[in-house]
Structures are given as structure tokens and as C-alpha cells.
Design an enzyme around this catalytic site. Structure first.
Site, PDB file in Angstrom:
ATOM      1  N   HIS A  17     -13.751  -1.040 -65.211  1.00 20.31           N
ATOM      2  CA  HIS A  17     -12.418  -0.953 -63.965  1.00 20.31           C
ATOM      3  C   HIS A  17     -12.769  -0.167 -62.212  1.00 20.31           C
ATOM      4  CE1 HIS A  17      -9.779  -0.622 -68.315  1.00 20.31           C
ATOM      5  NE2 HIS A  17      -9.212  -1.619 -66.824  1.00 20.31           N
ATOM      6  N   LYS A  41       4.039   0.781 -76.038  1.00 21.44           N
ATOM      7  CA  LYS A  41       2.655   1.096 -76.389  1.00 21.44           C
ATOM      8  C   LYS A  41       2.545   1.805 -76.364  1.00 21.44           C
ATOM      9  CE  LYS A  41       0.367  -3.135 -74.138  1.00 21.44           C
ATOM     10  NZ  LYS A  41      -0.628  -3.679 -73.591  1.00 21.44           N
ATOM     11  N   ARG A  90     -12.107 -11.349 -66.603  1.00 22.08           N
ATOM     12  CA  ARG A  90     -13.073 -11.345 -67.355  1.00 22.08           C
ATOM     13  C   ARG A  90     -13.833 -12.308 -67.783  1.00 22.08           C
ATOM     14  NH1 ARG A  90     -11.591  -6.836 -71.538  1.00 22.08           N
ATOM     15  NH2 ARG A  90      -9.437  -8.623 -71.215  1.00 22.08           N
TER      16      ARG A  90
END
Length: 159
Positions: A17, A41, A90
Site C-alpha cells: 500500500h 466486514k 498485484r
């Protein structure tokens, strides 16, 4: 002024990050790193803790601001007068999901652009989930997260 928003959960912020933050900060006049408040979440860290960790690791980057938001990203972009979303990628698996999100954001507001930053090679495997798993087994977190974040993680795990 080019204002970009880098949204995410950052639970916790990783070196991957931080790599995207530093690189994006060189491209835009202002980069807002926006922690998403997602009630569906159960994060390891509260929103306030995640904001604080991000402030600690970006204190020396003058054009970076840390904030949080809930609801639609498009509405947050309007609030902060931005039309640019920054996302880190990624692996190819990230692209499919992020491309779908970019398309829906474009549908909701055709003026919004999503800019993808490819991860640096050394962070291609890194995710917040992996960091939490390694930490839960007492593994070494150096090179995974900034040093100041390591203490937060192990303090949280001791509770």
C-alpha cells in the site's frame, strides 16, 4: 488541481500500500488515502486505528491526506471534488475484480477515471490478509508492513 483518491480497507496498511501511495503522490497534486467503512466486514483494526496508522506512515509525504468514508465511492469523490480513483494491482486475479469496479464507477459517473498502479515486484504476494495470518502465528513482519505498524499488530493480537 488533480486530486486522486486511493480507497481501501488498509487493515492493516502494508508496504505494498505504501509503495502505491508514494508513487501516486508523485503523479497527482493531492492524494487522499480513504479508508472504507464497511459494516459487513469485521476488520482487525477500527477505522480510527487504520487512519492513525496511515497518518504515521505518510507523515512525511506533503500532498497525502488520510480520510475515511462509507457508502459509494462515487459519492465520496464528489464530496472531495475528485474524478480520479487510484487502485493497486498485484496479480491478474486483482485485475478482474478491479476492472469490474472501474466499469461500475464509470457507469455511475462517466467523468470518473480509474488509474491502476502495478505493484512493485517485491510486493506482488503481499496482502493485508497474509500479514494478519503471518502475525497470528508469530511470524516475522519486517519487509511486510512499516515498522510502526508492526507494534500495532502485535498489540492488537495480545488483546
Amino acid at each position: 488541481m488533480n486530486i486522486a483518491v486511493y480507497p481501501g480497507s488498509f487493515d492493516p496498511v502494508t508496504n505494498g500500500h505504501l509503495d502505491v501511495i508514494k508513487r501516486a503522490a508523485k503523479v497527482f497534486d493531492k492524494l487522499i488515502v480513504a479508508v472504507l467503512i464497511n459494516p459487513s466486514k469485521t476488520p482487525m483494526f477500527s477505522v480510527e486505528e487504520r487512519v492513525e496508522m496511515l497518518r504515521e506512515v505518510t507523515f512525511d509525504i506533503e500532498n497525502v491526506e488520510i480520510d475515511c468514508f462509507s457508502g459509494l465511492l462515487i459519492e465520496y469523490l464528489e464530496k472531495v471534488n475528485s474524478k480520479i480513483i487510484v487502485k493497486g494491482l498485484r496479480m491478474v486475479s486483482d485485475f478482474e475484480y478491479e476492472f469490474q469496479m472501474a466499469l461500475i464507477n464509470k457507469k455511475l459517473n462517466p467523468e470518473v477515471e480509474t488509474i491502476f498502479f502495478m505493484t512493485s515486484n517485491k510486493y506482488g504476494y503481499l496482502s493485508s490478509s497474509i500479514v494478519k495470518e503471518v502475525a497470528s502465528f508469530g511470524g516475522c513482519l519486517s519487509d511486510l508492513v512499516p515498522d510502526s505498524v508492526i507494534k500495532h499488530i502485535f498489540k492488537k493480537l495480545k488483546k
